[in-house]
Write a protein that holds these residues in place. Structure first.
Motif, PDB file in Angstrom:
ATOM      1  N   SER A   1     -10.576 -48.803  84.897  1.00  0.00           N
ATOM      2  CA  SER A   1     -12.214 -48.635  85.364  1.00  0.00           C
ATOM      3  C   SER A   1     -12.326 -48.019  87.048  1.00  0.00           C
ATOM      4  O   SER A   1     -13.347 -47.814  87.318  1.00  0.00           O
ATOM      5  CB  SER A   1     -12.183 -50.423  85.632  1.00  0.00           C
ATOM      6  N   ARG A   2     -11.445 -48.960  87.804  1.00  0.00           N
ATOM      7  CA  ARG A   2     -11.943 -47.367  89.250  1.00  0.00           C
ATOM      8  C   ARG A   2     -11.908 -46.385  89.234  1.00  0.00           C
ATOM      9  O   ARG A   2     -13.131 -45.707  90.370  1.00  0.00           O
ATOM     10  CB  ARG A   2     -10.766 -48.259  90.805  1.00  0.00           C
ATOM     11  N   ILE A   3     -10.930 -45.993  88.419  1.00  0.00           N
ATOM     12  CA  ILE A   3     -11.443 -44.102  88.564  1.00  0.00           C
ATOM     13  C   ILE A   3     -12.219 -43.606  87.373  1.00  0.00           C
ATOM     14  O   ILE A   3     -13.403 -43.275  88.520  1.00  0.00           O
ATOM     15  CB  ILE A   3     -10.104 -44.007  87.861  1.00  0.00           C
ATOM     16  N   VAL A   4     -12.221 -44.550  86.290  1.00  0.00           N
ATOM     17  CA  VAL A   4     -14.021 -44.104  85.716  1.00  0.00           C
ATOM     18  C   VAL A   4     -15.419 -44.501  87.118  1.00  0.00           C
ATOM     19  O   VAL A   4     -16.668 -43.858  86.167  1.00  0.00           O
ATOM     20  CB  VAL A   4     -13.678 -44.626  84.592  1.00  0.00           C
ATOM     21  N   SER A   5     -15.469 -45.543  87.175  1.00  0.00           N
ATOM     22  CA  SER A   5     -16.045 -46.063  87.979  1.00  0.00           C
ATOM     23  C   SER A   5     -16.561 -44.973  89.322  1.00  0.00           C
ATOM     24  O   SER A   5     -17.727 -44.636  89.221  1.00  0.00           O
ATOM     25  CB  SER A   5     -16.474 -46.904  88.714  1.00  0.00           C
ATOM     26  N   LEU A   6     -16.017 -44.636  89.597  1.00  0.00           N
ATOM     27  CA  LEU A   6     -15.931 -44.025  90.491  1.00  0.00           C
ATOM     28  C   LEU A   6     -16.247 -42.137  89.823  1.00  0.00           C
ATOM     29  O   LEU A   6     -17.349 -41.397  90.838  1.00  0.00           O
ATOM     30  CB  LEU A   6     -14.607 -43.315  91.381  1.00  0.00           C
ATOM     31  N   VAL A   7     -15.873 -41.809  88.966  1.00  0.00           N
ATOM     32  CA  VAL A   7     -16.212 -40.101  88.462  1.00  0.00           C
ATOM     33  C   VAL A   7     -17.540 -41.135  87.853  1.00  0.00           C
ATOM     34  O   VAL A   7     -18.578 -39.461  87.654  1.00  0.00           O
ATOM     35  CB  VAL A   7     -14.869 -39.967  87.351  1.00  0.00           C
ATOM     36  N   ASN A   8     -17.657 -41.928  87.470  1.00  0.00           N
ATOM     37  CA  ASN A   8     -19.359 -41.954  86.696  1.00  0.00           C
ATOM     38  C   ASN A   8     -20.503 -42.196  87.558  1.00  0.00           C
ATOM     39  O   ASN A   8     -21.764 -40.740  87.630  1.00  0.00           O
ATOM     40  CB  ASN A   8     -19.498 -43.033  85.531  1.00  0.00           C
ATOM     41  N   ALA A   9     -20.076 -42.056  89.086  1.00  0.00           N
ATOM     42  CA  ALA A   9     -21.326 -41.898  90.234  1.00  0.00           C
ATOM     43  C   ALA A   9     -21.430 -40.795  90.277  1.00  0.00           C
ATOM     44  O   ALA A   9     -22.331 -40.190  90.882  1.00  0.00           O
ATOM     45  CB  ALA A   9     -20.671 -42.966  90.951  1.00  0.00           C
ATOM     46  N   TYR A  10     -20.481 -39.868  90.612  1.00  0.00           N
ATOM     47  CA  TYR A  10     -20.059 -38.486  90.435  1.00  0.00           C
ATOM     48  C   TYR A  10     -21.178 -37.553  90.041  1.00  0.00           C
ATOM     49  O   TYR A  10     -21.920 -37.168  90.103  1.00  0.00           O
ATOM     50  CB  TYR A  10     -18.969 -38.237  91.008  1.00  0.00           C
ATOM     51  N   ASP A  11     -20.646 -38.407  88.721  1.00  0.00           N
ATOM     52  CA  ASP A  11     -21.421 -37.414  87.868  1.00  0.00           C
ATOM     53  C   ASP A  11     -23.386 -37.484  87.601  1.00  0.00           C
ATOM     54  O   ASP A  11     -23.724 -37.183  87.450  1.00  0.00           O
ATOM     55  CB  ASP A  11     -20.432 -37.572  86.190  1.00  0.00           C
ATOM     56  N   GLU A  12     -23.157 -38.910  87.425  1.00  0.00           N
ATOM     57  CA  GLU A  12     -24.912 -38.988  87.440  1.00  0.00           C
ATOM     58  C   GLU A  12     -25.780 -39.192  88.871  1.00  0.00           C
ATOM     59  O   GLU A  12     -26.672 -38.971  88.546  1.00  0.00           O
ATOM     60  CB  GLU A  12     -24.351 -40.991  87.540  1.00  0.00           C
TER      61      GLU A  12
ATOM     62  N   VAL B   1     -17.173 -37.101  82.939  1.00  0.00           N
ATOM     63  CA  VAL B   1     -16.910 -38.254  83.150  1.00  0.00           C
ATOM     64  C   VAL B   1     -15.279 -37.664  82.382  1.00  0.00           C
ATOM     65  O   VAL B   1     -13.771 -38.637  82.846  1.00  0.00           O
ATOM     66  CB  VAL B   1     -17.099 -39.940  82.704  1.00  0.00           C
ATOM     67  N   SER B   2     -14.712 -38.248  81.116  1.00  0.00           N
ATOM     68  CA  SER B   2     -13.343 -37.595  80.779  1.00  0.00           C
ATOM     69  C   SER B   2     -12.804 -37.599  80.922  1.00  0.00           C
ATOM     70  O   SER B   2     -11.229 -37.319  81.411  1.00  0.00           O
ATOM     71  CB  SER B   2     -13.353 -37.958  78.980  1.00  0.00           C
ATOM     72  N   LEU B   3     -12.750 -35.866  81.916  1.00  0.00           N
ATOM     73  CA  LEU B   3     -12.538 -34.646  81.941  1.00  0.00           C
ATOM     74  C   LEU B   3     -11.523 -34.862  83.232  1.00  0.00           C
ATOM     75  O   LEU B   3     -10.869 -34.919  84.241  1.00  0.00           O
ATOM     76  CB  LEU B   3     -13.125 -33.479  81.489  1.00  0.00           C
ATOM     77  N   LEU B   4     -13.093 -35.225  84.540  1.00  0.00           N
ATOM     78  CA  LEU B   4     -12.342 -35.303  85.661  1.00  0.00           C
ATOM     79  C   LEU B   4     -11.533 -36.726  85.807  1.00  0.00           C
ATOM     80  O   LEU B   4     -11.270 -37.129  87.004  1.00  0.00           O
ATOM     81  CB  LEU B   4     -13.688 -35.580  86.287  1.00  0.00           C
TER      82      LEU B   4
END
Length: 429
Positions: free
Chosen positions: A285-296, A182-185
């Motif tokens: 937050s909008r960036i991390v919310s998106l990437v976190n959902a993808y990785d999950e 999530v950090s990298l993406l």
């Protein structure tokens, strides 16, 4: 020799070759100069090269050919014109090109090994952060800042960022890879959104600590593979609040606290814990919310429920688009490519391959690892579709659709772990 030697195999003499014929070269990969051992003939130069390989006959696939082979010489036609004598390999430009391609393959393998080494180092740092966050918060804050700055310094050079797929369970630290993914993406996405360097680093810090509140929740709940009970779900959702409290004690910046608090919020108000909407969410937050959902979606607690990267992106874009920032979503899809790393694809020449790397500026032309039984797995061909313009991706496959041999050869990842590289050769960690 007749072109219909058997109902299953079709052969022609070298002098019967023509443009449009789909041929299989029954040679090892190093004994011919072509990228693939099976391909459709596109030029007279290719015919000449094949005729110079010394084959007495050439196998071909009628169903995949555009033309029929030339007529075989008849007994009364007189002696057939022999194929041209093969050029010595040292004088053959096609073999020179093949040698250069093999050298690039070696460089790519070395680069992947370097990436895996850096990935393991980063994962160990995150493990140390998780273990020491309560006992040595100042050290943890410094270690996290150093890691994120190192990644940002490499990622922000004037070069294209290439997202690399890493091997399964590098060093056995896979439990820490979600935070690293999530950090990298997230940092990659912030960079592509033209965020200034300090913001890229801040989003990296927020992403690194986004799940830190889970340390306050029993592991049996966090890692549970079956559906959670209502009570367990309510407890699990508390990790956002717990994480903010931990981050506040570490004196992390307010921007990081916002990411931790809001990484499960959705811009349409359907997220938790507060049901915040786009106007109430920070850009980070909008960036991390998106990437976190993808990785999950790619890496759920139960690997059997994992989506392929292609499925995850497709699902988010088709069914969940309104939950995420539109510019962030379209940019993320462009960066990850239509075929994200880890996707199994069928190429236009019929070969099956796995995407191992996507250049963020050329998402339709990924780098793929090709299944070729004639090439040992440890020496598998890696093809950059940006270079090999004659070949493209035609469709995707689920790993379960692969034959057992192809599955063993390509080794589709049970869990997706990413790292990155830049065209300058600089590797981040």
């Amino acid at each position: 020799m007749s072109a219909d030697v058997s109902p299953h195999e079709h052969y022609v003499l070298p002098e019967q070759l023509c443009i449009g014929l789909y041929v299989h070269l029954d040679l090892s990969w190093t004994e011919h100069p072509f990228t693939f051992s099976s391909f459709k003939i596109k030029s007279l130069d290719q015919i000449s090269t094949i005729q110079g390989l010394g084959l007495s006959r050439v196998r071909y696939a009628p169903a995949r050919s555009d033309n029929k082979p030339l007529a075989a010489p008849k007994p009364g036609d007189g002696p057939a014109t022999p194929p041209p004598p093969p050029l010595p390999r040292d004088e053959n430009p096609a073999f020179h090109a093949k040698r250069a391609r093999m050298q690039r393959l070696g460089e790519q393998r070395a680069k992947a090994a370097a990436c895996e080494k850096e990935l393991l180092s980063a994962a160990k740092t995150i493990k140390s952060i998780n273990q020491n966050v309560f006992s040595r918060p100042d050290e943890v804050k410094e270690a996290a800042g150093t890691l994120i700055k190192s990644i940002a310094d490499s990622m922000l050079v004037d070069a294209d960022v290439s997202i690399q797929l890493m091997a399964d369970k590098v060093g056995g630290e896979e439990v820490y890879y979600h935070s690293l993914n999530v950090s990298l993406l997230s940092m990659m996405l912030a960079k592509e959104l033209k965020a200034p360097a300090p913001v890229v680093q801040m989003v990296g810090m927020g992403a690194l600590f986004h799940d830190i509140g889970e340390l306050e929740i029993p592991d049996r709940v966090v890692r549970k593979q079956d559906a959670h009970t209502k009570a367990e779900t309510a407890l699990l959702q508390m990790h956002c609040e717990y994480g903010v409290n931990i981050a506040r004690k570490m004196n992390l910046p307010n921007e990081v606290l916002q990411v931790i608090a809001q990484h499960h919020e959705r811009v349409d108000g359907s997220g938790y814990p507060s049901g915040a909407t786009a106007a109430q969410m920070s850009l980070l937050s909008r960036i991390v919310s998106l990437v976190n959902a993808y990785d999950e979606l790619c890496n759920p607690p139960n690997p059997a429920k994992a989506m392929t990267p292609h499925e995850a992106l497709s699902t988010m874009f088709a069914q969940q688009r309104n939950q995420f920032d539109q510019l962030a979503m379209s940019t993320f899809v462009r960066c990850m490519g239509v075929y994200p790393p880890g996707t199994i694809v069928v190429l236009s020449n019929g070969a099956i391959a796995m995407v191992v790397s996507v250049n963020t500026t050329k998402p339709l032309r990924p780098v793929v690892l090709v299944y070729d039984p004639s090439v040992p797995k440890e020496e598998a061909i890696v093809v950059d579709l940006e270079v090999e313009q004659d070949v493209s991706v035609t469709k995707t496959m689920r790993p379960q659709q692969l034959s057992s041999d192809a599955h063993a050869y390509l080794s589709p990842r049970k869990r997706m772990t990413y790292y990155f590289d830049t065209e300058s050769g600089k590797v981040g960690a």
